[in-house]
Write an enzyme that holds these catalytic residues in place. Sequence first.
Site, PDB file in Angstrom:
ATOM      1  N   ALA A   2       0.858  -1.182   0.000  1.00 26.16           N
ATOM      2  CA  ALA A   2       0.000   0.000   0.000  1.00 26.16           C
ATOM      3  C   ALA A   2       0.897   1.237   0.000  1.00 26.16           C
ATOM      4  CB  ALA A   2      -0.881  -0.020   1.233  1.00 26.16           C
ATOM      5  N   GLY A   9       0.633  -4.970   0.740  1.00 34.15           N
ATOM      6  CA  GLY A   9      -0.551  -4.980  -0.119  1.00 34.15           C
ATOM      7  C   GLY A   9      -0.301  -5.667  -1.455  1.00 34.15           C
ATOM      8  N   GLU A  19      -0.839  -9.185  -0.717  1.00 31.11           N
ATOM      9  CA  GLU A  19      -2.281  -9.359  -0.480  1.00 31.11           C
ATOM     10  C   GLU A  19      -3.055  -9.321  -1.800  1.00 31.11           C
ATOM     11  OE1 GLU A  19      -1.973  -6.183   2.397  1.00 31.11           O
ATOM     12  OE2 GLU A  19      -2.894  -7.458   3.928  1.00 31.11           O
ATOM     13  N   GLU A  63       4.576  -5.300   7.230  1.00 29.47           N
ATOM     14  CA  GLU A  63       3.918  -4.157   7.878  1.00 29.47           C
ATOM     15  C   GLU A  63       4.366  -3.945   9.314  1.00 29.47           C
ATOM     16  OE1 GLU A  63       2.430  -6.459   6.014  1.00 29.47           O
ATOM     17  OE2 GLU A  63       1.042  -5.504   4.617  1.00 29.47           O
TER      18      GLU A  63
HETATM   19  N1  CAA Z   1       4.648   3.158  -0.560  1.00 34.43           N
HETATM   20  C1  CAA Z   1       5.121   4.330  -1.011  1.00 34.43           C
HETATM   21  N2  CAA Z   1       6.324   4.480  -1.600  1.00 34.43           N
HETATM   22  C2  CAA Z   1       7.088   3.377  -1.711  1.00 34.43           C
HETATM   23  C3  CAA Z   1       6.672   2.115  -1.262  1.00 34.43           C
HETATM   24  C4  CAA Z   1       5.388   2.038  -0.661  1.00 34.43           C
HETATM   25  N3  CAA Z   1       4.866   0.857  -0.222  1.00 34.43           N
HETATM   26  N4  CAA Z   1       7.650   1.206  -1.505  1.00 34.43           N
HETATM   27  C5  CAA Z   1       8.657   1.901  -2.104  1.00 34.43           C
HETATM   28  N5  CAA Z   1       8.312   3.207  -2.236  1.00 34.43           N
HETATM   29  C6  CAA Z   1       9.113   4.290  -2.815  1.00 34.43           C
HETATM   30  C7  CAA Z   1      10.304   4.656  -1.936  1.00 34.43           C
HETATM   31  O1  CAA Z   1       9.910   5.555  -0.925  1.00 34.43           O
HETATM   32  C8  CAA Z   1      11.237   5.257  -2.942  1.00 34.43           C
HETATM   33  O2  CAA Z   1      10.823   6.570  -3.201  1.00 34.43           O
HETATM   34  P1  CAA Z   1      11.945   7.751  -3.366  1.00 34.43           P
HETATM   35  O3  CAA Z   1      12.708   7.359  -4.621  1.00 34.43           O
HETATM   36  O4  CAA Z   1      11.120   8.979  -3.523  1.00 34.43           O
HETATM   37  O5  CAA Z   1      12.797   7.698  -2.152  1.00 34.43           O
HETATM   38  C9  CAA Z   1      10.971   4.455  -4.207  1.00 34.43           C
HETATM   39  O6  CAA Z   1       9.704   3.820  -4.021  1.00 34.43           O
HETATM   40  C10 CAA Z   1      11.999   3.359  -4.439  1.00 34.43           C
HETATM   41  O7  CAA Z   1      12.056   2.579  -3.242  1.00 34.43           O
HETATM   42  P2  CAA Z   1      13.467   2.150  -2.564  1.00 34.43           P
HETATM   43  O8  CAA Z   1      14.477   3.205  -2.776  1.00 34.43           O
HETATM   44  O9  CAA Z   1      13.169   1.759  -1.154  1.00 34.43           O
HETATM   45  O10 CAA Z   1      13.816   0.865  -3.468  1.00 34.43           O
HETATM   46  P3  CAA Z   1      14.748  -0.356  -3.061  1.00 34.43           P
HETATM   47  O11 CAA Z   1      14.946  -1.123  -4.332  1.00 34.43           O
HETATM   48  O12 CAA Z   1      15.947   0.090  -2.302  1.00 34.43           O
HETATM   49  O13 CAA Z   1      13.875  -1.253  -2.038  1.00 34.43           O
HETATM   50  C11 CAA Z   1      11.835  -2.340  -1.306  1.00 34.43           C
HETATM   51  C12 CAA Z   1      12.738  -1.926  -2.501  1.00 34.43           C
HETATM   52  C13 CAA Z   1      12.578  -3.396  -0.464  1.00 34.43           C
HETATM   53  C14 CAA Z   1      10.574  -2.935  -1.882  1.00 34.43           C
HETATM   54  C15 CAA Z   1      11.553  -1.110  -0.425  1.00 34.43           C
HETATM   55  O14 CAA Z   1      11.091  -0.054  -1.257  1.00 34.43           O
HETATM   56  C16 CAA Z   1      10.504  -1.339   0.625  1.00 34.43           C
HETATM   57  O15 CAA Z   1      10.793  -1.947   1.648  1.00 34.43           O
HETATM   58  N6  CAA Z   1       9.281  -0.814   0.398  1.00 34.43           N
HETATM   59  C17 CAA Z   1       8.201  -0.853   1.383  1.00 34.43           C
HETATM   60  C18 CAA Z   1       7.662  -2.260   1.534  1.00 34.43           C
HETATM   61  C19 CAA Z   1       6.573  -2.263   2.584  1.00 34.43           C
HETATM   62  O16 CAA Z   1       6.789  -1.939   3.740  1.00 34.43           O
HETATM   63  N7  CAA Z   1       5.354  -2.597   2.165  1.00 34.43           N
HETATM   64  C20 CAA Z   1       4.198  -2.597   3.035  1.00 34.43           C
HETATM   65  C21 CAA Z   1       3.474  -1.301   2.883  1.00 34.43           C
HETATM   66  S1  CAA Z   1       2.149  -1.113   4.052  1.00 34.43           S
HETATM   67  C22 CAA Z   1       0.952  -2.137   3.475  1.00 34.43           C
HETATM   68  O17 CAA Z   1       1.029  -2.666   2.411  1.00 34.43           O
HETATM   69  C23 CAA Z   1      -0.209  -2.292   4.431  1.00 34.43           C
HETATM   70  C24 CAA Z   1      -1.175  -3.298   3.996  1.00 34.43           C
HETATM   71  O18 CAA Z   1      -1.465  -4.278   4.602  1.00 34.43           O
HETATM   72  C25 CAA Z   1      -1.884  -3.083   2.809  1.00 34.43           C
END
Ligand code: CAA
Length: 255
Positions: free
Chosen positions: A63, A106, A109, A129
């Site tokens: 998400a 998400g 999911e 999460e």
């Molecule tokens: N939401 C918003 N922005 C996100 C995102 C997310 N879920 N995942 C990545 N991005 C953005 C980053 O903020 C970054 O933006 P900037 O370039 O502006 O800094 C861009 O995408 C690239 O991301 P990374 O630099 O982090 O890329 P990476 O290759 O180094 O890492 C990754 C990849 C491991 C997937 C890492 O991005 C990550 O851990 N993302 C979040 C994963 C996460 O926590 N997901 C759960 C979200 S909450 C949820 O989903 C709740 C639910 O139950 C529905």
Amino acid sequence: MNNLKIERDGAVVTVRLHRPHVLNALSGELLAELLDALRPLDQDPEVGCFVLTGSDKVFAAGADIKEMAGKTAAEMAAEDYFGTWEGFTTLRTPKIAAVNGYALGGGCELAMMCDLVIAGESAVFGQPEIKLGVIPGIGGTQRLTRLVGRAKAMDLILTGRTMDAREAESCGLVSRVVPDDQVLPEALRAAATIASYGRPAVTAARECVDRALETGLRDGLLFERRVFHALFATDDQKEGMTAFLEKRAPVFKGR
Ligand code: CAA
């Protein structure tokens, strides 16, 4: 459409999530576009399967954290945040997730809301999460537990660790693992196969399999048997069985 690319090839519709700057983070706008695009197609009798995919690097990284980070609990409740995702599960057309790269939060999911998950060897699944101070909110604690069992679901959800495609396949989250460059072709072939069958039987099969996750065995078996009986009211049943006996390919009409 800002967040999706949609292509139709005969009976198969491919939806590509396309928010590359945020790794296909699932925003409210993306979901609205997805449902607006798929709802009319879901009513089209000529459409037999949806394939949902992302990029080579990411299916969806979850998400949209930026969108929800500043919200209050009252706002989340008032908006029934994530409640709209149920609309995706009510689409009756079969859905295949074609997953390359990250399917996190998400994204994982969303894959679990699909009927088949076809993953590349480098795909990565997880519910991280907990690292954000929250829990899965689009079905992760419920669907993942039903699919992979309590032990594995607890491990993934409490530690936030990821699993690779092979582990995801071995525990029941993924249907097939294929080489990364074969994910979409494999998904499109599976979609074309499903779309070639009679729609009433496909719908009945989906509903019965999903019922297995929601009900006890006795009720599920009765539900299955009644649905099986009802299919004998369709032209497709007569055609399918007659074609078998006449040693020819069936021509299904979808009724
Ligand atoms: N939401 C918003 N922005 C996100 C995102 C997310 N879920 N995942 C990545 N991005 C953005 C980053 O903020 C970054 O933006 P900037 O370039 O502006 O800094 C861009 O995408 C690239 O991301 P990374 O630099 O982090 O890329 P990476 O290759 O180094 O890492 C990754 C990849 C491991 C997937 C890492 O991005 C990550 O851990 N993302 C979040 C994963 C996460 O926590 N997901 C759960 C979200 S909450 C949820 O989903 C709740 C639910 O139950 C529905």
